[in-house]
Design an enzyme around this catalytic site. Structure first.
Site, short mmCIF file in Angstrom:
data_model
loop_
_atom_site.label_atom_id
_atom_site.label_comp_id
_atom_site.label_asym_id
_atom_site.label_seq_id
_atom_site.Cartn_x
_atom_site.Cartn_y
_atom_site.Cartn_z
N CYS A 1 9.35 -43.17 36.98
CA CYS A 1 8.75 -43.89 38.11
C CYS A 1 9.78 -44.51 39.04
CB CYS A 1 7.76 -44.95 37.59
SG CYS A 1 8.51 -46.32 36.67
N HIS B 1 2.97 -42.10 42.53
CA HIS B 1 3.82 -42.66 41.47
C HIS B 1 4.00 -41.62 40.38
CE1 HIS B 1 0.39 -43.74 38.56
NE2 HIS B 1 -0.20 -43.18 39.59
N HIS C 1 6.52 -50.64 35.78
CA HIS C 1 6.14 -49.47 36.57
C HIS C 1 6.25 -49.80 38.05
CE1 HIS C 1 4.36 -45.50 36.94
NE2 HIS C 1 3.44 -45.96 37.79
#
Length: 252
Positions: free
Chosen positions: A156, A218, A206
């Site tokens: 990510c 993402h 994240h």
């Protein structure tokens, strides 16, 4: 102090000097670094553009002198922009998107006085946010890979870092570092802002890039587009929230 540069397309950088140690990031072609420590088979390096520290195998080290390192530090890097391309030195070599073309001039890069011919698409960065989203979409469906930074495997924060770097903007490697940049956005969220997500203990785990129409792109399983609201990321395929929103920050 010793210095090096990657002349290999993708080099794994590990947390410990061991082939079985986890890969924490990757060096792409043309990225330069400091050598902090050298052992029999491994070297501890600090990557120049994001100051990230890890271990690489000595047989993947290409040394450069301090003068070349310092000149690279002053240069605005030229980056390749196609998912996969070819650079020609003593032999043809594939390189991935966001590889660096050191001292690029007249269709040639230069490393240790060796010329590398490159005629593909390239950039030194853009200023418009629409280009950032366009670059992000190049990675759509790329598989998730811890420590990865390429369309063939990416995590990510590697995804957000590479996409921003294609804009000519340096950001740190990990999500918990990236959240320290920019300004918090409460109401006027715009595309290209970074959204950060936390676990149950409040740790940032994240990050993704905000798109229009309450969407986010993402890397989770793969680079994907999901819905985003005040609660977090909603995965329509699984019919559930997968990530809890911590904050949104404006970088550009």
């Amino acid at each position: 102090m010793k210095f090096g540069i990657s002349t290999i397309s993708i080099v794994p950088v590990r947390s410990e000097p061991n082939d079985r140690s986890e890969m924490i990031t990757q060096l792409l072609f043309g990225e330069h670094y400091k050598v902090l420590e050298t052992q029999k088979k491994w070297s501890k390096i600090q990557i120049a553009h994001d100051k990230y520290v890890g271990w690489v195998s000595n047989n993947q080290i290409q040394k450069i002198n301090q003068d070349e390192f310092e000149r690279l530090e002053k240069e605005i890097p030229t980056l390749s922009t196609d998912i996969l391309d070819i650079i020609e030195g003593n032999f043809h070599q594939p390189i991935v998107i966001c590889s660096v073309l050191p001292f690029f001039k007249s269709d040639h890069a230069l490393i240790n006085n060796e010329m590398f011919k490159f005629t593909g698409n390239k950039t030194q960065g853009f200023s418009q946010k629409k280009h950032l989203i366009s670059n992000a979409l190049i990675f759509l469906n790329a598989p998730y890979l811890w420590g990865g930074r390429t369309p063939f495997g990416i995590d990510c924060s590697g995804f957000t870092q590479i996409v921003y770097r294609l804009q000519g903007i340096k950001i740190p490697r990990d999500a918990y570092q990236q959240i320290n940049l920019g300004t918090i956005v409460d109401d006027m969220i715009e595309e290209a802002d970074l959204a950060f997500f936390e676990n149950k203990s409040g740790k940032i785990v994240h990050v993704g890039i905000v798109m229009k129409n309450n969407q986010i792109i993402h890397a989770s399983g793969k680079v994907r587009i999901d819905k985003l609201d005040k609660n977090g990321i909603f995965n329509s395929e699984e019919n559930k929230y997968t990530h809890k929103l911590h904050s949104v920050k404006k970088i550009i």
